[in-house]
Design an enzyme around this catalytic site. Structure first.
Site, PDB file in Angstrom:
ATOM      1  N   SER A  67       0.856  -1.189   0.000  1.00  0.00           N
ATOM      2  CA  SER A  67       0.000   0.000   0.000  1.00  0.00           C
ATOM      3  C   SER A  67       0.885   1.229   0.000  1.00  0.00           C
ATOM      4  O   SER A  67       1.974   1.227   0.582  1.00  0.00           O
ATOM      5  CB  SER A  67      -0.893   0.011   1.243  1.00  0.00           C
ATOM      6  OG  SER A  67      -1.591   1.245   1.368  1.00  0.00           O
TER       7      SER A  67
ATOM      8  N   TYR B 278      -1.235  -0.138  10.522  1.00  0.00           N
ATOM      9  CA  TYR B 278      -1.337  -0.527   9.107  1.00  0.00           C
ATOM     10  C   TYR B 278      -0.122  -0.083   8.286  1.00  0.00           C
ATOM     11  O   TYR B 278       0.492  -0.911   7.588  1.00  0.00           O
ATOM     12  CB  TYR B 278      -2.632   0.015   8.508  1.00  0.00           C
ATOM     13  CG  TYR B 278      -2.857  -0.395   7.076  1.00  0.00           C
ATOM     14  CD1 TYR B 278      -3.380  -1.656   6.777  1.00  0.00           C
ATOM     15  CD2 TYR B 278      -2.540   0.454   6.021  1.00  0.00           C
ATOM     16  CE1 TYR B 278      -3.577  -2.049   5.459  1.00  0.00           C
ATOM     17  CE2 TYR B 278      -2.742   0.073   4.710  1.00  0.00           C
ATOM     18  CZ  TYR B 278      -3.256  -1.187   4.428  1.00  0.00           C
ATOM     19  OH  TYR B 278      -3.457  -1.573   3.127  1.00  0.00           O
TER      20      TYR B 278
END
Length: 316
Positions: free
Chosen positions: A147, A168
């Site tokens: 990501s 994350y």
């Protein structure tokens, strides 16, 4: 080069295959004539996704597997070989999203453990279970889903305002490092097995925004929550109230990136140049200048440095 121009009859394994990017990749592999194995910890959505592929004439197998448990991933690999006799593409795609609240020193330790076990150890388990199989075959591709949030730089402010979770992006930064290391290790052996890192890009309409809905009991929160759980609807509402229109990246576009990346043998599986790429240039410039991390942004794309004073975080 280990380019697979002809994917017909090859075997693809996708973790996190019950929905989102994983399901889209499974369908796209099937459209290329590949045999598809979808793996997921959620049995009912997995069964539905597998049946949908079969209804489209794709030879598909669904396997309930927990990527946080290495024995489960080992069993997945064995079941794939028992069924199809080979595996050619392994997509370590299973992931969990942001569930933490507050500043990182306030994050629940259970949130850290869940994120690390799924997003980092899950990739490690996939590498350990499947790469030896690919090496023995002498060909294959490993695709790890990353990501821009972490892979480029952590988002400083979250979708609901305030500090973004640190869990994350930390795990996605680790995925990039893992994949770079895997690439190097494979190169050292002289094998035709290849490693790739997938950056989906843009905003995705997937269940990762609401990972809390499927939180396993072994990672149950140990702290009382003080803010509502995030939903995609709330995220969209915040953007619209800020005058920002969200354009979701079609999941089919992401799946196309994977197919194209395999055929071209691209390490970086990314879309065309985008404004977010500027973060990479700004980060490199900051490092070379030994400067402040002025490349950090909030989820709306504004500079965290510029918004700090207005949101009560004036730098001293």
């Amino acid at each position: 080069m280990a380019t697979m121009n002809d994917l017909q009859g090859k075997v693809a394994v996708v973790t996190g295959g019950a929905g989102g990017i994983g399901r889209a990749m499974g369908r796209r592999f099937g459209q290329e004539g590949m045999k598809v194995v979808l793996a997921d910890v959620l049995a009912e959505p997995l069964d539905e996704a597998t049946r949908a592929l079969a209804d489209d004439g794709i030879e598909a197998l669904g396997v309930v597997a927990d990527v946080t448990d290495y024995s489960s991933v080992e069993s997945l690999a064995k079941e794939v070989l028992d069924r199809f006799g080979a595996v050619h593409v392994v997509c370590n795609n299973a992931g969990t999203g942001a569930v933490s609240e507050g500043y990182m020193w306030e994050h629940d330790l259970a949130d850290w453990r869940w994120g690390i076990d799924v997003n980092v150890l899950g990739v490690i388990h996939g590498i350990k279970a499947f790469v030896p199989i690919l090496l023995e075959q002498g060909e294959g591709h490993v695709v790890n889903t990353c990501s821009g949030n972490g892979g480029f730089a952590p988002i400083a402010r979250g979708a609901m305002g305030g500090a973004a979770t640190a869990v994350y992006p930390m795990t996605k930064a680790a995925v990039l490092c893992l994949t770079e290391s895997l690439y190097t290790h494979l190169e050292m052996t002289g094998t035709r097995v290849r490693a790739h890192v997938l950056f989906p890009g843009g905003f995705l309409n997937t269940g990762i925004w609401e990972s809390w809905r499927h939180r396993p009991t072994q990672y149950a929160a140990t702290q009382e929550r003080h803010t509502p759980d995030t939903t995609l609807e709330k995220v969209v509402d915040r953007f619209e109230s800020a005058g920002v229109h969200i354009e979701f990246t079609p999941l089919e576009t992401v799946a196309d990136q994977v197919i194209d990346g395999i055929r071209a043998d691209n390490f970086w599986m990314m879309g065309p140049p985008a404004p977010s790429d500027q973060v990479v240039s700004k980060k490199a410039a900051s490092i070379l200048a030994r400067g402040e991390p002025d490349y950090l942004v909030d989820v709306l794309g504004k500079s965290a440095e510029n918004t700090s004073e207005s949101e009560g975080g004036k730098r001293r």
